[in-house]
Design an enzyme around this catalytic site. Sequence first.
Site, mmCIF file in Angstrom:
data_model
loop_
_atom_site.group_PDB
_atom_site.id
_atom_site.type_symbol
_atom_site.label_atom_id
_atom_site.label_comp_id
_atom_site.label_asym_id
_atom_site.label_seq_id
_atom_site.Cartn_x
_atom_site.Cartn_y
_atom_site.Cartn_z
ATOM 1 N N ASN A 71 -57.830 15.312 -38.028
ATOM 2 C CA ASN A 71 -56.567 15.498 -38.734
ATOM 3 C C ASN A 71 -55.382 15.245 -37.813
ATOM 4 O O ASN A 71 -55.444 15.508 -36.614
ATOM 5 C CB ASN A 71 -56.486 16.910 -39.347
ATOM 6 C CG ASN A 71 -55.765 17.889 -38.449
ATOM 7 O OD1 ASN A 71 -54.539 17.967 -38.433
ATOM 8 N ND2 ASN A 71 -56.540 18.642 -37.672
ATOM 9 N N PHE A 122 -48.307 19.836 -38.863
ATOM 10 C CA PHE A 122 -47.656 21.100 -39.258
ATOM 11 C C PHE A 122 -46.828 20.932 -40.527
ATOM 12 O O PHE A 122 -45.657 21.348 -40.592
ATOM 13 C CB PHE A 122 -46.758 21.645 -38.147
ATOM 14 C CG PHE A 122 -47.466 22.127 -36.910
ATOM 15 C CD1 PHE A 122 -48.830 22.310 -36.875
ATOM 16 C CD2 PHE A 122 -46.728 22.419 -35.757
ATOM 17 C CE1 PHE A 122 -49.469 22.767 -35.723
ATOM 18 C CE2 PHE A 122 -47.348 22.877 -34.603
ATOM 19 C CZ PHE A 122 -48.719 23.051 -34.588
ATOM 20 N N SER A 132 -51.925 22.293 -30.704
ATOM 21 C CA SER A 132 -52.182 21.200 -31.642
ATOM 22 C C SER A 132 -51.825 19.876 -30.980
ATOM 23 O O SER A 132 -50.783 19.761 -30.343
ATOM 24 C CB SER A 132 -51.352 21.373 -32.919
ATOM 25 O OG SER A 132 -51.411 20.189 -33.706
ATOM 26 N N ASN A 154 -50.970 17.265 -32.598
ATOM 27 C CA ASN A 154 -50.284 16.461 -33.602
ATOM 28 C C ASN A 154 -48.770 16.632 -33.648
ATOM 29 O O ASN A 154 -48.106 16.063 -34.505
ATOM 30 C CB ASN A 154 -50.870 16.753 -34.986
ATOM 31 C CG ASN A 154 -52.352 16.426 -35.031
ATOM 32 O OD1 ASN A 154 -52.777 15.406 -34.522
ATOM 33 N ND2 ASN A 154 -53.142 17.316 -35.613
ATOM 34 N N THR A 155 -48.221 17.452 -32.755
ATOM 35 C CA THR A 155 -46.771 17.555 -32.592
ATOM 36 C C THR A 155 -46.441 17.052 -31.195
ATOM 37 O O THR A 155 -46.933 17.615 -30.208
ATOM 38 C CB THR A 155 -46.287 19.007 -32.761
ATOM 39 O OG1 THR A 155 -46.524 19.427 -34.108
ATOM 40 C CG2 THR A 155 -44.808 19.134 -32.452
ATOM 41 N N LYS A 175 -53.168 30.507 -28.972
ATOM 42 C CA LYS A 175 -54.279 29.613 -29.295
ATOM 43 C C LYS A 175 -54.250 28.422 -28.353
ATOM 44 O O LYS A 175 -53.225 27.744 -28.233
ATOM 45 C CB LYS A 175 -54.181 29.139 -30.747
ATOM 46 C CG LYS A 175 -55.394 28.354 -31.225
ATOM 47 C CD LYS A 175 -55.355 28.144 -32.732
ATOM 48 C CE LYS A 175 -56.642 27.505 -33.241
ATOM 49 N NZ LYS A 175 -56.643 27.381 -34.718
ATOM 50 N N ASN A 209 -58.578 25.351 -30.342
ATOM 51 C CA ASN A 209 -58.017 24.447 -31.331
ATOM 52 C C ASN A 209 -58.870 23.171 -31.395
ATOM 53 O O ASN A 209 -59.963 23.121 -30.825
ATOM 54 C CB ASN A 209 -56.568 24.106 -30.961
ATOM 55 C CG ASN A 209 -55.689 23.852 -32.169
ATOM 56 O OD1 ASN A 209 -56.102 23.219 -33.127
ATOM 57 N ND2 ASN A 209 -54.456 24.334 -32.109
#
Length: 358
Positions: free
Chosen positions: A116, A120, A189, A191-192, A228, A257
């Site tokens: 993925n 967010f 994450s 993805n940021t 996390k 994560n």
Amino acid sequence: MRVYPTFFKLAFSWMDAERAHKIGFNGVKLAHTTGAGRLLQRFTAPASSLQTTAFGVTFPSPFGLAAGFDKEGLGIEALTELGFGHVEVGTITGQAQPGNEKPRLFRLIEDRAVINRMGFNNDGAAAVEPRLKAARAALQRKHPNIRPVIGVNIGKSKVVELDDAVADYLISARSLAPAADYLVVNVSSPNTPGLRLLQDVQTLRPLLAAVGQEADKAAGRHVPLLVKIAPDLSDEDIDDVAKLALDLKLDGIIATNTTIGRTGLKSPAAKVAACGAGGLSGAPLKRRSLEVLRRLRDATGGAVTLVAVGGVETAQDVQERLDSGATLVQGYTAFLYEGPFWAARINRELAKMRRAER
């Protein structure tokens, strides 16, 4: 015989993954609104032998739903009716944001995995706040003794520069902490852009200290604070995070994560490459997440609550994490492959294991 794997193959395996997720989640919420979930709860509720206490909070079961499934607090009650001992909502950001461009969610069915790069996507802290308060009040009414627990996972808004990250996290902490049973700072994450740079302990220390202080002030009580971390940290960095957690007296660490790694996959390399960038979750993460958990256990000596997540599929996986130092265990990806009765099945098998130990 289990029916859901066949249903998944026929109904969902060919469908865009994000669309399938939305349909499945809507089905769970529909069961709640029609009252079917309440009836199901007679069969899905965890046995009392599974009650677990972590950072001063009592959980109906050590097994819960990881952040990422209910990003905006839209189905907390419905999900607890499936047997999850806790639901971690989020990741929620200070500002509403649409997330990354679609497609951004991909299944690797051969690996029982997901990639993925959602980014967010959520309505922002101000919009999520009343949903959390309503869900918490409803759960307290329905479960006057031991109710399912609500965790809240917060992250950095994409448009906010790293230098302003602390202030952005504080917006979420101020809004959401009063309705949270525990709060998670997500700095892991992939993805940021730039987010994982916040895992450096020199940057992480002031962030966690500020969020913890703001959360307690907003809630008028101590809100357990967790961080996390990514499975891609070096062992030395994991040790540094453990030391920081001890220094700051953090309540817990969630390990782990998603990973940016792609090694050891069964899926064809071309298929994996076509998915593009993003975090990999599911069965391939099992080994590394367990390694990180055990390293944290040894580094913290039981002084910090550890929450294990990554590659958890069965009750045996859950028990292995508990035996390896975790107090709580979370899952998400296997939920997509195992269906709505996954948590209830794990709880039943965990209870059976405990009866056998007596």
